[in-house]
Design an enzyme around this catalytic site. Structure first.
Site, PDB file in Angstrom:
ATOM      1  N   ASP A 104      -8.413  -8.345   2.228  1.00  0.00           N
ATOM      2  CA  ASP A 104      -7.902  -7.573   1.096  1.00  0.00           C
ATOM      3  C   ASP A 104      -7.211  -6.309   1.592  1.00  0.00           C
ATOM      4  OD1 ASP A 104      -7.398  -6.540  -1.411  1.00  0.00           O
ATOM      5  OD2 ASP A 104      -9.412  -5.721  -1.667  1.00  0.00           O
ATOM      6  N   ASP A 301      -0.721  -5.959  -1.780  1.00  0.00           N
ATOM      7  CA  ASP A 301      -2.157  -6.237  -1.884  1.00  0.00           C
ATOM      8  C   ASP A 301      -2.436  -7.733  -1.765  1.00  0.00           C
ATOM      9  OD1 ASP A 301      -4.827  -6.397  -2.504  1.00  0.00           O
ATOM     10  OD2 ASP A 301      -4.613  -5.744  -4.578  1.00  0.00           O
TER      11      ASP A 301
END
Length: 550
Positions: A104, A301
């Site tokens: 992430d 992201d």
């Protein structure tokens, strides 16, 4: 004796030079582009040594002054399934307990489940690790969707593609969570790769990658190649691993990209924030103020599946799509239904290329041309309808800024060059879903056209009011209110007192006051208040009483 030592040194030097020349010849034979790769690469299948920067070496003395920079990669070391992210297998503790950890780039904490949960198959038994060290701090991390609580520790961690080397980072052991784990996903933790500025419980907690750079001596660079899925992979017996990808640590792997590599600046080191200067559909701009694209930030992201855009931008896109494409309802664009078409037909030619123009410099931009095979997410056959491919729309509206999620990243090899505060994009070497439409690609640098309101590309960025100015403004406002509440009553009482005194006075310095008027004595002049007109007039050193009636 001295000559023997000198002979031994010469032999040693000769052996080392032979090793260096052999490695160089091996690179030349394989056609590796050492100019774009620094350090050495260690994978499951190969081991090579490269001089930093790709410069030639003239003699052992020059080489000895250089420090080798590790560069770690193993192709296809990431696995995942559609809509559920990409995972890296990691061993935590001693003896190691292995888990799939979500990669992430939109968060900064490294965490693993520490207790049973209905949505996961296994969890970390902290009491079985002989090397865990608790830090006595609790951790709370909320996300756009979901949150978790845990306790901070350090422990030995190893990655599956380099199992014989460990690192001791901070790790949060999750005690409780809500809407964080996904029942159908096979991951038990999260690896936040963003900056420590957004780490919990405070920015002084070193992130996993910061620890990796410090303890392994890596260059402060990592890269991600996310390959998405194909029809063959999604319909295979191992559909839970229908997606794969590669994580590169400490450098750039030229085998994972093709064409130009273009970098855009990281605007702020917290998330990986970039600036969108325009969005186009088949080359035509949406025509919006570019500041709207970045309200209140734009980040890259990998932990978010879709592309999320501010609501006004998202509404404009689906409005134009609806006007150009017939037979596709708004419910599909809102994510409420799927679009299912024949395998032979497919939706590819119905939908346009989406172009995201990113700030490159003050007067330049790069264009990421995103193919519909990226933003139309393949979900396979549903409801047992043979011969039908079903897709989900990969864009969403957002109330908290723009997110360039995995849907966009799957078209590119993305380099997070933290050392030079920039993010690079190159066309990926991943297999495409279809040949019916062009693959995602990029062009640039291109001139930034500018507008009246945004003559510079930097004007497209979102600027938030400085919190210090806000505090000063609030303080000044409170002080002003306090002054008004205190001073006005006091002044009113003083004036009222003087007026009462003057009303009782019949004469001042031998002059008569006009009927219905009162005077207040001050040095060298008189003030008269006309009760009938409510006007303040002056007398004394002036010629009589002045009644200002204007």
């Amino acid at each position: 004796m001295t000559s023997s030592i000198g002979l031994l040194r010469s032999v040693t030097t000769l052996v080392r030079l032979i090793v260096i020349i052999s490695a160089s010849l091996q690179r030349s034979a394989t056609g590796e582009d050492s100019a774009r790769t620094s350090g050495f690469s260690i994978g499951l299948r190969h081991l090579r040594y490269l001089i930093p920067g790709g410069k030639s070496v003239h003699g052992y003395q020059e080489l000895s002054k250089r420090s080798f920079v590790p560069f770690e990669t193993s192709e296809r070391n990431l696995k995942g399934s559609p809509g559920q992210g990409y995972c890296l297998e990691m061993g935590i503790g001693t003896p190691p307990q292995f888990f799939n950890i979500l990669i992430d780039t939109g968060s900064s904490n490294f965490a693993v489940a520490g207790k049973p949960h209905s949505d996961i198959k296994r969890f970390f038994h902290a009491d079985q690790s002989s090397t865990i060290v608790w830090q006595g701090q609790s951790v709370y991390v909320p996300y756009t969707q979901g949150r978790w609580n845990g306790h901070l520790a350090t422990d030995l961690v190893r990655m599956s593609f380099y199992p014989n080397r460990t690192i001791r980072p901070y790790i949060a052991v999750i005690d409780s969570s809500k809407k964080f784990f996904i029942h159908t996903a096979d991951w038990q933790g999260i690896l936040g790769m963003a900056y420590s500025h957004i780490a919990s419980p405070h920015p002084k907690i070193k992130t996993f990658f910061d620890s990796l750079v410090e303890q392994w001596g890596l260059t402060d660079v990592f890269a991600l190649q996310l390959c998405g899925t194909t029809r063959a992979a999604a319909t295979s017996s191992n559909a839970s691993n229908a997606m794969d990808g590669s994580l590169t640590l400490g450098g750039v792997d030229p085998k994972l990209m093709r064409g130009p590599l273009l970098y855009v600046p990281i605007r702020k080191e917290w998330y990986y924030e970039v600036v969108i200067v325009d969005i186009k559909m088949n080359g035509t701009s949406l025509g919006m103020d570019c500041k709207e694209y970045n309200m209140d930030k734009t980040i890259v992201d990998s932990g978010t599946t879709d592309i999320r855009l501010p609501m006004r931008v998202f509404t404009k896109i689906i409005s134009q799509l609806a006007s150009q494409i017939t037979g596709v309802g708004n419910r599909f664009y809102r994510g409420e239904t799927l679009l299912c078409l024949s395998e032979k037909t497919g939706p590819w030619k119905l939908f346009p290329m989406l172009t995201f123009s990113l700030l490159y410099s003050d007067r330049q931009q790069i264009d990421l041309h995103l193919s519909p095979q990226q933003y139309l997410r393949y979900v396979g056959e549903v409801f047992d309808i043979p011969g039908k491919d079903c897709f989900k729309f990969g864009l969403q509206g957002s109330k908290k800024g723009a997110i360039l999620g995995a849907v966009l990243m799957e078209g590119y090899y993305v380099i997070f060059d933290r050392a030079k505060r920039r993010i690079g994009f190159a066309q990926s070497t991943c297999n495409t879903f279809t040949k019916a439409v062009p693959a995602s690609n990029l062009t640039g640098p291109l001139p930034y056209p500018g507008t009246v309101y945004s003559p510079s590309a930097w004007d497209c960025a979102y600027f938030q009011a400085n919190q210090n100015y806000e505090i000063l403004f609030i303080t000044a406002l409170v002080m002003a209110i306090v002054c008004v509440l205190c001073v006005v009553p006091v002044c009113s009482l003083l004036i009222y007192r003087q007026v009462r005194k003057c009303r009782n006075a019949k004469q001042t310095d031998g002059e008569k006051i006009a009927p219905g008027a009162a005077s207040i004595r001050f040095p060298c002049q008189f003030l008269a208040i006309d009760e009938g007109l409510g006007v303040l007039t002056a007398s004394g050193n002036y010629d009589g009483i002045i009644n200002d009636r204007s």
